[in-house]
Write an enzyme that holds these catalytic residues in place. Structure first.
Site, PDB file in Angstrom:
ATOM      1  N   LYS A   1      -2.984   5.999  -4.666  1.00  0.00           N
ATOM      2  CA  LYS A   1      -3.940   7.012  -3.899  1.00  0.00           C
ATOM      3  C   LYS A   1      -3.910   8.550  -5.239  1.00  0.00           C
ATOM      4  O   LYS A   1      -2.660   9.131  -4.562  1.00  0.00           O
ATOM      5  CB  LYS A   1      -4.119   7.229  -2.665  1.00  0.00           C
TER       6      LYS A   1
ATOM      7  N   HIS B   1      -7.347   9.803  -1.504  1.00  0.00           N
ATOM      8  CA  HIS B   1      -6.638   9.960  -0.845  1.00  0.00           C
ATOM      9  C   HIS B   1      -7.290  10.409   0.494  1.00  0.00           C
ATOM     10  O   HIS B   1      -7.219  10.160   2.150  1.00  0.00           O
ATOM     11  CB  HIS B   1      -5.370  10.339  -0.541  1.00  0.00           C
TER      12      HIS B   1
ATOM     13  N   ASP C   1       0.507  -1.372   0.037  1.00  0.00           N
ATOM     14  CA  ASP C   1      -0.056   0.105   0.072  1.00  0.00           C
ATOM     15  C   ASP C   1       1.260   1.173  -0.418  1.00  0.00           C
ATOM     16  O   ASP C   1       1.203   1.613   0.700  1.00  0.00           O
ATOM     17  CB  ASP C   1      -0.617  -0.010   1.087  1.00  0.00           C
TER      18      ASP C   1
ATOM     19  N   TYR D   1       2.724  10.047  -0.407  1.00  0.00           N
ATOM     20  CA  TYR D   1       4.131   9.264  -0.057  1.00  0.00           C
ATOM     21  C   TYR D   1       5.317   9.865  -0.653  1.00  0.00           C
ATOM     22  O   TYR D   1       6.988   9.482  -0.047  1.00  0.00           O
ATOM     23  CB  TYR D   1       4.135   8.508   0.273  1.00  0.00           C
TER      24      TYR D   1
END
Length: 277
Positions: A77, A110, A47, A52
């Site tokens: 996401k 998200h 994931d 990120y």
């Protein structure tokens, strides 16, 4: 012989491994090594997210793993700053390129980011992405009941999953029950409380850990699995990854599950979905 990771069936017919590996706050330069370690430990569900900044590292690890694509389950996401129609299409293309994949197994919005008022528009874009086959399943993250109700009223596809902050101190019973009542699987981020609550020292966790010869983290991950959550703990250390993965050989009793569930205190660690932008 190690038991296989259990899978759950999504409302679109695809299956998802119930135990995976998360890369939130994993340093991008270290991501390839860390995900490689996770894959070697046995994880097949990874994931990540555009926010990120480590999708490329995840992609490198996947490409170098030698593991057949069909055995992997990859989630990423759409971040808040790319919500919309064309912006969502472009963001998805960028994520796919960084991951080096032809498709992802799951693509999520998200956060609802309600002040922008674009999550319905964004969801319609995700519906088109799914129809193209480049995202097998689509879902949401951090959506509360009002956000889900609005999607139901204005769009055609029910999300396959809702990924929310969920741990014994913050179980979000309203959104969890509503999601499941509508066929939406629940994914837990921050499953161990991110160190903000003394869950490992809680009597219910400590007693269960001693009874099963397990660590407190293993007990909490096991609690997630037995309560039906999809869970993906994270760690930068291979030995901890292996420990978190080694939860398939014991089972909590109903009373142990109930005692851990009684730790609920509405203790949110992350942001409020109504205000995160």
């Amino acid at each position: 012989m190690t038991k296989p990771v259990p899978t759950l069936t999504l409302n679109d017919g695809h299956t998802i491994p119930q135990l995976g590996f998360g890369v939130f706050k994993v340093d991008p330069p270290a991501t390839t090594r860390i995900v490689t370690d996770a894959l070697e430990v046995g994880y097949r569900h990874i994931d990540t997210a555009a926010a990120y900044g480590n999708e490329a590292g995840v992609g490198d690890a996947l490409a170098n793993s030698g593991i057949d694509r069909a055995e992997l389950f990859v989630t990423t996401k759409l971040y808040n700053d790319r919500q919309g129609t064309q912006s969502a299409f472009d963001a998805f293309d960028e994520s796919l390129e960084k991951l080096g994949l032809d498709y992802v197994d799951l693509y999520l919005i998200h956060w609802p980011s309600p002040a922008q008022d674009r999550y319905v528009e964004s969801w319609k874009a995700l519906e088109q992405i799914q129809a193209s086959g480049r995202a097998r399943s689509i879902g949401v993250s951090n959506f509360l009941v009002p956000h889900l109700k609005r999607l139901f009223g204005e769009t055609d596809v029910v999300p396959a999953v809702n990924q929310i902050e969920l741990h014994p101190a913050h179980q979000q019973p309203e959104v969890t029950a509503f999601s499941r009542a509508h066929g939406i699987q629940v994914e837990a981020w921050g499953p161990l409380g991110q160190g903000k609550y003394p869950l490992f020292e809680a009597t219910a966790v400590a007693v269960a850990a001693e009874a099963h010869g397990a660590t407190p983290a293993q007990v909490i991950i096991r609690w997630h699995l037995q309560t039906g959550n999809i869970v993906f703990p994270k760690s930068n250390r291979r030995e901890r990854m292996a420990e978190n993965f080694d939860v398939l050989g014991f089972e909590l009793s109903p009373s142990e599950v109930a005692a851990i569930s009684a730790l609920e205190r509405a203790g949110r660690v992350g942001g409020d979905p109504n205000t995160v932008e």
